[in-house]
Each structure stands twice: as C-alpha cells, then as structure tokens.
Design a protein around this motif. Structure first.
Motif, PDB file in Angstrom:
ATOM      1  N   UNK A  91      -9.584  16.874  -7.677  1.00 13.71           N
ATOM      2  CA  UNK A  91      -8.782  15.707  -7.506  1.00 13.71           C
ATOM      3  C   UNK A  91      -9.302  15.062  -6.175  1.00 13.71           C
ATOM      4  N   UNK A  92      -9.732  13.759  -6.228  1.00 14.06           N
ATOM      5  CA  UNK A  92     -10.240  13.205  -5.182  1.00 14.06           C
ATOM      6  C   UNK A  92      -9.245  13.182  -3.954  1.00 14.06           C
ATOM      7  N   UNK A  93      -9.889  12.973  -2.613  1.00 11.95           N
ATOM      8  CA  UNK A  93      -8.869  12.867  -1.643  1.00 11.95           C
ATOM      9  C   UNK A  93      -8.091  11.592  -1.680  1.00 11.95           C
ATOM     10  N   UNK A  94      -7.097  11.386  -1.054  1.00  9.61           N
ATOM     11  CA  UNK A  94      -6.082  10.291  -0.853  1.00  9.61           C
ATOM     12  C   UNK A  94      -6.959   9.126  -0.489  1.00  9.61           C
ATOM     13  N   UNK A  95      -6.801   8.122  -1.087  1.00 11.78           N
ATOM     14  CA  UNK A  95      -7.649   7.011  -0.791  1.00 11.78           C
ATOM     15  C   UNK A  95      -7.314   6.577   0.870  1.00 11.78           C
ATOM     16  N   UNK A  96      -8.256   6.142   1.697  1.00 10.90           N
ATOM     17  CA  UNK A  96      -8.288   5.699   3.187  1.00 10.90           C
ATOM     18  C   UNK A  96      -8.874   4.018   3.189  1.00 10.90           C
ATOM     19  N   UNK A  97      -8.536   3.425   4.145  1.00 11.47           N
ATOM     20  CA  UNK A  97      -9.002   1.976   3.993  1.00 11.47           C
ATOM     21  C   UNK A  97      -9.535   2.056   5.714  1.00 11.47           C
ATOM     22  N   UNK A 113      -3.299   0.406   3.005  1.00 13.30           N
ATOM     23  CA  UNK A 113      -4.449  -0.813   2.528  1.00 13.30           C
ATOM     24  C   UNK A 113      -3.598  -2.033   2.639  1.00 13.30           C
ATOM     25  N   UNK A 114      -2.497  -2.041   2.951  1.00 13.74           N
ATOM     26  CA  UNK A 114      -1.833  -3.529   2.875  1.00 13.74           C
ATOM     27  C   UNK A 114      -0.681  -3.441   4.147  1.00 13.74           C
ATOM     28  N   UNK A 115      -1.235  -3.474   5.171  1.00 10.68           N
ATOM     29  CA  UNK A 115      -0.374  -3.670   6.527  1.00 10.68           C
ATOM     30  C   UNK A 115       0.606  -4.719   6.601  1.00 10.68           C
ATOM     31  N   UNK A 116       1.654  -4.073   7.141  1.00 13.67           N
ATOM     32  CA  UNK A 116       2.702  -5.317   7.464  1.00 13.67           C
ATOM     33  C   UNK A 116       2.204  -6.490   8.454  1.00 13.67           C
ATOM     34  N   UNK A 117       2.466  -7.708   8.011  1.00 14.86           N
ATOM     35  CA  UNK A 117       2.197  -8.916   9.008  1.00 14.86           C
ATOM     36  C   UNK A 117       2.838  -8.759  10.334  1.00 14.86           C
ATOM     37  N   UNK A 118       2.474  -9.179  11.302  1.00 19.18           N
ATOM     38  CA  UNK A 118       3.081  -8.966  12.666  1.00 19.18           C
ATOM     39  C   UNK A 118       2.898 -10.478  13.380  1.00 19.18           C
ATOM     40  N   UNK A 119       3.553 -10.686  14.447  1.00 21.64           N
ATOM     41  CA  UNK A 119       3.803 -11.943  15.213  1.00 21.64           C
ATOM     42  C   UNK A 119       2.402 -11.778  16.600  1.00 21.64           C
ATOM     43  N   UNK A 120       1.654 -12.444  16.770  1.00 23.99           N
ATOM     44  CA  UNK A 120       1.077 -12.366  17.707  1.00 23.99           C
ATOM     45  C   UNK A 120       0.779 -13.427  18.644  1.00 23.99           C
ATOM     46  N   UNK A 121       0.710 -13.338  19.928  1.00 25.93           N
ATOM     47  CA  UNK A 121       0.462 -14.709  20.838  1.00 25.93           C
ATOM     48  C   UNK A 121      -0.638 -15.562  20.321  1.00 25.93           C
ATOM     49  N   UNK A 155       2.225 -15.841  12.884  1.00 27.49           N
ATOM     50  CA  UNK A 155       2.329 -14.624  12.178  1.00 27.49           C
ATOM     51  C   UNK A 155       0.382 -14.348  11.768  1.00 27.49           C
ATOM     52  N   UNK A 156       0.431 -13.009  11.990  1.00 28.14           N
ATOM     53  CA  UNK A 156      -1.168 -12.532  11.632  1.00 28.14           C
ATOM     54  C   UNK A 156      -0.908 -11.006  10.736  1.00 28.14           C
ATOM     55  N   UNK A 157      -2.028 -10.755   9.887  1.00 27.72           N
ATOM     56  CA  UNK A 157      -2.232  -9.613   9.271  1.00 27.72           C
ATOM     57  C   UNK A 157      -3.320  -8.948   9.310  1.00 27.72           C
ATOM     58  N   UNK A 158      -3.655  -7.728   9.544  1.00 28.48           N
ATOM     59  CA  UNK A 158      -4.950  -7.194   9.489  1.00 28.48           C
ATOM     60  C   UNK A 158      -5.416  -6.986   8.073  1.00 28.48           C
ATOM     61  N   UNK A 159      -6.741  -7.138   7.928  1.00 29.98           N
ATOM     62  CA  UNK A 159      -7.472  -7.109   6.794  1.00 29.98           C
ATOM     63  C   UNK A 159      -8.048  -5.585   6.572  1.00 29.98           C
ATOM     64  N   UNK A 160      -7.806  -5.182   5.379  1.00 33.44           N
ATOM     65  CA  UNK A 160      -8.346  -3.779   4.986  1.00 33.44           C
ATOM     66  C   UNK A 160      -9.274  -3.836   3.730  1.00 33.44           C
ATOM     67  N   UNK A 161     -10.167  -2.651   3.664  1.00 29.03           N
ATOM     68  CA  UNK A 161     -10.885  -2.416   2.387  1.00 29.03           C
ATOM     69  C   UNK A 161     -11.085  -1.119   2.165  1.00 29.03           C
ATOM     70  N   UNK A 162     -10.750  -0.783   0.978  1.00 27.09           N
ATOM     71  CA  UNK A 162     -10.564   0.843   0.505  1.00 27.09           C
ATOM     72  C   UNK A 162     -12.038   1.369   0.769  1.00 27.09           C
ATOM     73  N   UNK A 163     -12.147   2.549   1.127  1.00 29.47           N
ATOM     74  CA  UNK A 163     -13.459   3.173   1.574  1.00 29.47           C
ATOM     75  C   UNK A 163     -13.841   4.169   0.529  1.00 29.47           C
TER      76      UNK A 163
END
Length: 208
Positions: A91-97, A113-121, A155-163
């Motif tokens: 079984x492959x390891x759990x996916x990481x991003x 891989x889908x972090x919550x959006x948050x407020x930034x100045x 409101x911003x959100x980090x972008x993620x890509x599966x490894x």
C-alpha cells in the motif's frame, strides 16, 4: 492303497500337472474309484469298471505387468514446479502535498491538499499594485496611517499540489532524520511527542 499313499499320489500328480506347458492350457485330471473303494488320481481316463470323475486344473501363470511407456517413465522427472505465490501489493504511503503560502509565497509540506481559506492583511498580500499610501488613504485626508492599513483584510487560500509517492517517501525520510536529531538532544520530559512522531513516521515509511 492306504489313505497316506493316495494323498502322496495326488500331490505328485498335481506337481506334474503344474509343470509349464507351451500353451499354458487348462489340464484335466481324473479321479478313479475302484470297486473296492480305492481312490486314484491320474492324468488319463480311468480303467474299465472304475468310477471316473474329471477335474479341471488351471495352470496359468500371472500375466506380466504391461511395459512402462515413455510418458510414465518420464513422469517423475517432469514434476511441474509450483508457481511462486504473487508478492503482496504494498500500500503506498498516505498522500502528501506541497503547498505555497498565499501571503509570503513560502512552500511547506502538508497532509491536507485543500487548506481552509483565511483572512490576511491586504497590505502584505501583494495584490494591490499601487503604493499603500494611495490605496488606504481616505479621500481628501492625506496619507494612510497604520490603523487604516491594518483594517483592510482579504480572504486568501494556500495552493497545494499532490506529491508523487517517490517524493512523499523522500520527504518522510527527511522528516524522520530531523526528528531523530531532535530526539537525541531532547530532555526526557520533551521526548514523548518526539517518540510518537517517530512511531508515526516509521508506520508511513513501512509503505515506501
């Protein structure tokens, strides 16, 4: 002729009759009883005046076993080797991003891989291309101050890509090495969380 002599004669007659013959056919024996009650066994018909009884004696030798065919002789050597059992699929390891912070553009590794959006100045996001003094200055009131700038959020959100699994395993090994380095220098009271992290990393590395 007494009874013992009669039995000996019968035995000799049977041995003579069982001698191999070319045709291996059934042999006929004759039991002759005289008028005085004497019994004689012989291989020819009884004399006139004697009671006669024929006996059929089988003189067949057991048939030889059939010759072994070439297929039968080769059978022991042609034993088919058992096919090896297929190896169990790992079984492959759990996916990481690999994620990029929306504010400072720094990269980090995450299991989500889908972090919550948050407020930034708004001042630190780089979204506004014009100088901050012009962006946050109230109309007709001159340059913006710190309070005016701090009150503007977006409101911003980090972008993620599966490894890939290979990159994931490489990252897990790096994390394990870093954790072991911390564990070797940690006080005993600080070791429990590091030991738990070591256990979690080893469980994931077993899939690599």
């Amino acid at each position: 002729m007494n009874r013992l002599s009669a039995l000996l004669l019968v035995a000799l007659l049977l041995l003579a009759l069982r001698a191999p013959t070319p045709a291996q056919a059934d042999t006929t024996a004759y039991k002759c009883v005289s008028a005085q009650g004497q019994v004689v066994y012989q291989d020819k018909p009884c004399a006139h005046g004697q009671q006669q009884q024929t006996l059929q004696l089988e003189d067949k030798e057991p048939a030889p076993p059939p010759p072994a065919s070439a297929t039968d002789e080769a059978a022991p050597a042609a034993t088919v080797a058992a096919a090896p059992a297929p190896a169990p699929l790992r079984t492959p390891p759990a996916p990481m991003y690999r994620c990029i912070n929306a504010v400072n553009k720094n990269s980090y590794i995450s299991s989500n891989g889908d972090p919550q959006p948050y407020y930034a100045p708004l001042a630190v996001t780089g979204i506004v291309p014009t100088p901050l003094g012009h962006t946050y200055a109230p109309p007709g009131r001159g340059a913006a101050n710190a309070a005016t700038i701090a009150s503007h959020y977006v409101l911003v959100q980090d972008s993620c890509q599966a490894m890939t699994p290979q990159d994931t395993c490489s990252e897990l090994r790096d994390e394990y090495d870093a954790n072991e380095s911390k564990l070797s220098r940690a006080f005993k009271s600080d070791q429990p969380p590091l030991l738990q992290r070591e256990k979690d990393l080893l469980a994931q590395l077993n899939r690599c």
